[in-house]
Structures are given as C-alpha cells and as structure tokens.
Design a protein around this motif. Structure first.
Motif, PDB file in Angstrom:
ATOM      1  N   ARG A 145      -5.016  -1.417 -16.850  1.00 32.29           N
ATOM      2  CA  ARG A 145      -6.153  -0.729 -17.460  1.00 32.29           C
ATOM      3  C   ARG A 145      -5.798  -0.213 -18.859  1.00 32.29           C
ATOM      4  NH1 ARG A 145     -10.763   0.775 -15.703  1.00 32.29           N
ATOM      5  NH2 ARG A 145     -10.221   0.319 -13.539  1.00 32.29           N
ATOM      6  N   ALA A 146      -4.637   0.418 -18.985  1.00 30.66           N
ATOM      7  CA  ALA A 146      -4.272   1.024 -20.270  1.00 30.66           C
ATOM      8  C   ALA A 146      -4.048  -0.028 -21.348  1.00 30.66           C
ATOM      9  CB  ALA A 146      -3.022   1.885 -20.103  1.00 30.66           C
ATOM     10  N   LEU A 147      -3.319  -1.106 -21.017  1.00 33.24           N
ATOM     11  CA  LEU A 147      -2.933  -2.093 -22.018  1.00 33.24           C
ATOM     12  C   LEU A 147      -4.040  -3.076 -22.338  1.00 33.24           C
ATOM     13  CD1 LEU A 147       0.666  -2.886 -20.706  1.00 33.24           C
ATOM     14  CD2 LEU A 147       0.025  -1.314 -22.543  1.00 33.24           C
ATOM     15  N   TYR A 148      -4.815  -3.474 -21.322  1.00 33.69           N
ATOM     16  CA  TYR A 148      -5.738  -4.591 -21.519  1.00 33.69           C
ATOM     17  C   TYR A 148      -7.217  -4.217 -21.464  1.00 33.69           C
ATOM     18  CZ  TYR A 148      -1.562  -7.400 -21.107  1.00 33.69           C
ATOM     19  OH  TYR A 148      -0.328  -7.938 -21.313  1.00 33.69           O
ATOM     20  N   VAL A 149      -7.558  -3.130 -20.777  1.00 33.82           N
ATOM     21  CA  VAL A 149      -8.951  -2.667 -20.792  1.00 33.82           C
ATOM     22  C   VAL A 149      -9.148  -1.680 -21.939  1.00 33.82           C
ATOM     23  CG1 VAL A 149     -10.773  -1.465 -19.531  1.00 33.82           C
ATOM     24  CG2 VAL A 149      -9.259  -3.052 -18.327  1.00 33.82           C
ATOM     25  N   ASP A 150      -8.243  -0.674 -22.014  1.00 32.57           N
ATOM     26  CA  ASP A 150      -8.342   0.328 -23.069  1.00 32.57           C
ATOM     27  C   ASP A 150      -7.713  -0.139 -24.381  1.00 32.57           C
ATOM     28  OD1 ASP A 150      -9.544   1.897 -21.141  1.00 32.57           O
ATOM     29  OD2 ASP A 150      -7.699   2.959 -20.636  1.00 32.57           O
ATOM     30  N   GLY A 151      -6.872  -1.176 -24.316  1.00 34.14           N
ATOM     31  CA  GLY A 151      -6.287  -1.735 -25.529  1.00 34.14           C
ATOM     32  C   GLY A 151      -5.187  -0.910 -26.165  1.00 34.14           C
ATOM     33  N   LYS A 152      -4.483  -0.097 -25.377  1.00 35.72           N
ATOM     34  CA  LYS A 152      -3.394   0.706 -25.933  1.00 35.72           C
ATOM     35  C   LYS A 152      -2.192  -0.188 -26.251  1.00 35.72           C
ATOM     36  CE  LYS A 152      -4.753   4.963 -23.587  1.00 35.72           C
ATOM     37  NZ  LYS A 152      -4.345   6.037 -22.634  1.00 35.72           N
ATOM     38  N   PRO A 153      -1.416   0.143 -27.283  1.00 33.00           N
ATOM     39  CA  PRO A 153      -0.260  -0.682 -27.662  1.00 33.00           C
ATOM     40  C   PRO A 153       0.923  -0.444 -26.742  1.00 33.00           C
ATOM     41  CG  PRO A 153      -0.402   1.230 -29.086  1.00 33.00           C
ATOM     42  CD  PRO A 153      -1.628   1.276 -28.202  1.00 33.00           C
ATOM     43  N   GLY A 154       1.894  -1.360 -26.812  1.00 32.00           N
ATOM     44  CA  GLY A 154       3.142  -1.187 -26.085  1.00 32.00           C
ATOM     45  C   GLY A 154       3.214  -1.978 -24.797  1.00 32.00           C
ATOM     46  N   PHE A 155       4.253  -1.705 -24.006  1.00 31.73           N
ATOM     47  CA  PHE A 155       4.423  -2.385 -22.728  1.00 31.73           C
ATOM     48  C   PHE A 155       4.977  -1.424 -21.694  1.00 31.73           C
ATOM     49  CE2 PHE A 155       8.448  -2.946 -24.958  1.00 31.73           C
ATOM     50  CZ  PHE A 155       9.423  -2.834 -23.994  1.00 31.73           C
ATOM     51  N   TYR A 156       4.704  -1.738 -20.427  1.00 29.14           N
ATOM     52  CA  TYR A 156       5.226  -0.979 -19.303  1.00 29.14           C
ATOM     53  C   TYR A 156       6.459  -1.699 -18.771  1.00 29.14           C
ATOM     54  CZ  TYR A 156       1.188   2.171 -18.744  1.00 29.14           C
ATOM     55  OH  TYR A 156       0.232   3.135 -18.912  1.00 29.14           O
ATOM     56  N   TYR A 157       7.404  -0.913 -18.241  1.00 32.00           N
ATOM     57  CA  TYR A 157       8.612  -1.472 -17.639  1.00 32.00           C
ATOM     58  C   TYR A 157       8.793  -0.847 -16.259  1.00 32.00           C
ATOM     59  CZ  TYR A 157      13.580  -2.199 -16.659  1.00 32.00           C
ATOM     60  OH  TYR A 157      14.771  -2.531 -16.065  1.00 32.00           O
ATOM     61  N   LEU A 158       9.027  -1.686 -15.244  1.00 32.09           N
ATOM     62  CA  LEU A 158       9.279  -1.194 -13.889  1.00 32.09           C
ATOM     63  C   LEU A 158      10.616  -1.735 -13.397  1.00 32.09           C
ATOM     64  CD1 LEU A 158       5.982  -1.519 -14.108  1.00 32.09           C
ATOM     65  CD2 LEU A 158       6.098  -1.077 -11.645  1.00 32.09           C
ATOM     66  N   ALA A 159      11.483  -0.840 -12.940  1.00 32.77           N
ATOM     67  CA  ALA A 159      12.709  -1.230 -12.258  1.00 32.77           C
ATOM     68  C   ALA A 159      12.391  -1.346 -10.767  1.00 32.77           C
ATOM     69  CB  ALA A 159      13.807  -0.198 -12.486  1.00 32.77           C
ATOM     70  N   LEU A 160      12.630  -2.511 -10.193  1.00 31.92           N
ATOM     71  CA  LEU A 160      12.218  -2.767  -8.814  1.00 31.92           C
ATOM     72  C   LEU A 160      13.420  -2.838  -7.876  1.00 31.92           C
ATOM     73  CD1 LEU A 160       9.533  -5.538  -9.444  1.00 31.92           C
ATOM     74  CD2 LEU A 160       9.199  -3.056  -9.282  1.00 31.92           C
ATOM     75  N   HIS A 161      13.309  -2.212  -6.732  1.00 34.52           N
ATOM     76  CA  HIS A 161      14.323  -2.347  -5.683  1.00 34.52           C
ATOM     77  C   HIS A 161      13.621  -2.772  -4.398  1.00 34.52           C
ATOM     78  CE1 HIS A 161      13.186   1.372  -3.559  1.00 34.52           C
ATOM     79  NE2 HIS A 161      13.078   1.948  -4.744  1.00 34.52           N
ATOM     80  N   ASP A 162      14.416  -3.226  -3.423  1.00 34.79           N
ATOM     81  CA  ASP A 162      13.835  -3.788  -2.200  1.00 34.79           C
ATOM     82  C   ASP A 162      14.012  -2.886  -0.993  1.00 34.79           C
ATOM     83  OD1 ASP A 162      16.536  -4.023  -1.886  1.00 34.79           O
ATOM     84  OD2 ASP A 162      16.555  -6.192  -1.567  1.00 34.79           O
ATOM     85  N   GLN A 163      14.208  -1.596  -1.211  1.00 35.62           N
ATOM     86  CA  GLN A 163      14.319  -0.645  -0.105  1.00 35.62           C
ATOM     87  C   GLN A 163      12.938  -0.092   0.203  1.00 35.62           C
ATOM     88  OE1 GLN A 163      17.544   2.360  -0.137  1.00 35.62           O
ATOM     89  NE2 GLN A 163      15.963   3.893   0.229  1.00 35.62           N
ATOM     90  N   ALA A 164      12.443  -0.359   1.398  1.00 42.22           N
ATOM     91  CA  ALA A 164      11.096   0.075   1.767  1.00 42.22           C
ATOM     92  C   ALA A 164      11.073   1.581   1.980  1.00 42.22           C
ATOM     93  CB  ALA A 164      10.642  -0.640   3.030  1.00 42.22           C
ATOM     94  N   ARG A 165      10.030   2.196   1.485  1.00 40.16           N
ATOM     95  CA  ARG A 165       9.827   3.632   1.687  1.00 40.16           C
ATOM     96  C   ARG A 165       8.350   3.851   1.982  1.00 40.16           C
ATOM     97  NH1 ARG A 165      11.999   8.654   0.556  1.00 40.16           N
ATOM     98  NH2 ARG A 165      10.462  10.277   0.155  1.00 40.16           N
ATOM     99  N   THR A 166       8.049   4.347   3.185  1.00 40.06           N
ATOM    100  CA  THR A 166       6.666   4.574   3.570  1.00 40.06           C
ATOM    101  C   THR A 166       6.126   5.787   2.825  1.00 40.06           C
ATOM    102  OG1 THR A 166       7.097   3.687   5.777  1.00 40.06           O
ATOM    103  CG2 THR A 166       5.099   4.986   5.483  1.00 40.06           C
TER     104      THR A 166
END
Length: 333
Positions: A145-166
């Motif tokens: 929404r922020a980058l492509y609907v609202d057109g804000k500049p920049g990029f998001y970064y997510l560090a992903l791990h595979d440990q499930a947490r409910t």
C-alpha cells in the motif's frame, strides 16, 4: 505513481486479503503470499540467489515492461555489497525479503555485520525483523500500500526465519507492527520492560517467565519488528522539537509505548548490539542493549537476558546485588 500501478497494487492487496494463510513462520507466510501474488499476475515475484554483488547480474524486470508492477523479491544476501547490488538493480523500490538467516553461516543471523549497519543507515530502506508470520503478513501488505498505492519512495526489507510462532494480531497491533513496536500482553505495571525482535523474541518471552517464576520480577514484553524505524521516528521528533521550541512538542511511538514507566528497558536483537543501541538516546529509563557479541558470540540466551535485567534492577537499587550473583550461579551461562 501511475494509476495502473496503484490499481495493480490494490488488486494484490485484495487477492492477499481473500487468501489468508494459516499461522506459520515469517518465511512460510511470505512464501505463501508470493505464490498468491504470482497467481494474481498483478505483481512481479522475483526469486533469486544473491551470489554476486554486481548490479548487472540482477534481472532488470522493469527494463522490458512499460508499466511498473509491485515487486516482491525473494533472495539470500549475506553481505551489504550483495544487498546493495540488489537494491540498485531494483532502483531501490519494492519489498526485499531475505532468508539468509536459514543458511549455514559463521555470522549471527547468517548476515555479515556490515549488512544490518547498511540497512539501518540507508535512508531509502525501512528494515523489519518480524517474529511471526502475522507480523510478516502485516508488513508486506503495508509495503504494497505505501510503496505502490500511496507512491512513497524507498523499499521495505524483511529478514525471514522459519521458526513458527503462533500469534494473532488485533487491528491496533497490526498498525503498531508497522511503527516498530507493540505489546504481547500489556501489563498495568511491570518491574522491567523487555524488547525483542525476530527469532530472539522467543528467548525474551522465556526470560520474562523465568524472571517471574524464579525472582518475583514482573516484565512487560514488547515485540519490536523494527528498532530502526523506532529510532528514526524518535530522532525526527527530537529534531522538530529542537527547531520549534515554542510549539507543542511532538511525541513518537517509542515514547508513547514506554510512557509512564521508569522500569529499566532491556532491548534484545540477534544482530550486533549497535542495532538496539539506536534507541539508547531516546529512552528515558535505564537502558540495556543486548545483541550478538554482547555477552556471547550468538544472540543472548534467555538466561543472560534474566541476569542483565536483574543487574539493571540492582543498579537502580530495587533489588540486592546478591540476587544477580545467585542468578549467575543458577543458570548455564
């Protein structure tokens, strides 16, 4: 932002909204979302391995397309040079998801120390370290929404791990995830404030249990998907207040979360300690930052978090130092 791009992004959000995945790890959740986006044909889902830091080795998807589509990039970058190459090739736009944490590595979280520093100091990047699939989902949706609907500049970064947490997020929690911090279970009063991010949140939660069971110390636990966003907003508010001394003072999410509490704050990350030290200047209570290398080579264990919390209380004169000594004898540090 072109109307066609905003429309494509909204269709992506709608598609993800009708195909909510079951609870899982951040990695599983994002991969499931990526599959949904590929089927929608409204987004570029780019899967690649960051084997080279040369920008020319990255696929330039937009070069042969007249209209930009939302971009979700799934990759494994261990160094800042590799991630810099990726960000340059993507024109510093999109949602970059890094699963290097799941690869064998001598470095904490699988990333060289330069990588988190580059993320924290890059003004175009909003970095996140989600602890659960629910957090990761909220961040990806917000990024679209922020980058492509609202057109804000920049990029998001997510560090992903595979440990499930409910984890189930209320509407307010989902909003606070994006701001960088929300309470797991809010306590009206607590002896210490424990902050954790990503995989380390599990140790922080277990440390809170040990503090109460073994030492009668109550802890408020916070999930902090982005220490960097918290620090940036706090610094911006502080600068505005300095430049406008006669105006009403601006607050920030960090201050609003910790307002009314003088309890010591223990902030924990799986990255080097410098990532949580960004908050030190903006926390009014006693602050203790813990990261990889602070007390052990890897991220601090639940036992070290307990000891450091007790030490902070002892320094405040709230408990005796003998309790810290007893904890160091009791736990396998």
């Amino acid at each position: 932002m072109p109307v066609s791009t905003a429309q494509a992004a909204q269709r992506c959000i709608d598609a993800l909204g009708t195909a909510a995945p079951p609870p899982g790890s951040p990695l599983y959740t994002v991969m499931t979302m990526a599959n949904t986006l590929e089927l929608s044909r409204q987004a570029w889902v780019i899967r690649g391995q960051s084997r080279s830091h040369r920008a020319g080795n990255w696929p330039r998807w937009f070069a042969r397309n007249t209209g930009e589509k939302p971009m979700l990039y799934l990759h494994s970058a261990a160094s800042s040079a590799q991630l810099c190459g990726l960000s340059q090739a993507s024109l510093q736009r999109g949602i970059l998801c890094n699963d290097i944490e799941n690869q064998p590595s001598a470095w904490p979280k699988g990333a060289q120390p330069s990588l988190p520093l580059w993320l924290a100091t890059n003004p175009y990047c909003t970095p996140y370290d989600p602890a659960s699939g629910a957090e990761a989902r909220a961040i990806v949706l917000a990024g679209l929404r922020a980058l492509y609907v609202d057109g804000k500049p920049g990029f998001y970064y997510l560090a992903l791990h595979d440990q499930a947490r409910t984890a189930m997020l209320e509407t307010q929690d989902r909003e606070d995830v994006l701001k960088g911090m929300y309470p797991l279970r809010r306590k009206h009063s607590a002896d210490v404030q424990l902050l954790g991010a990503g995989r380390t949140l599990e140790d922080v939660t277990q440390a809170a249990q040990l503090l109460e069971q073994d030492w009668g110390v109550t802890a408020q636990v916070w999930s902090c998907p982005s220490y960097t966003r918290l620090a940036r907003e706090a610094a911006a508010a502080e600068r505005w207040n300095r430049l406008h001394p006669m105006a009403a003072r601006r607050s920030c999410h960090l201050h609003e979360c910790l307002a009314g509490s003088a309890a010591p704050v223990i902030a924990v990350t799986g990255y080097p300690q410098v990532i949580v030290d960004q908050l030190a200047a903006h926390v009014q209570a006693r602050f203790v930052g813990l990261g990889a290398g602070s007390v052990q080579v890897s991220a601090p264990s639940r036992y070290w978090i307990v000891v450091c919390a007790l030490r902070a209380l002892a320094d405040e004169g709230r408990i005796g130092v003998e309790q810290v000594e007893a904890a160091m004898r009791r736990y396998p540090l």
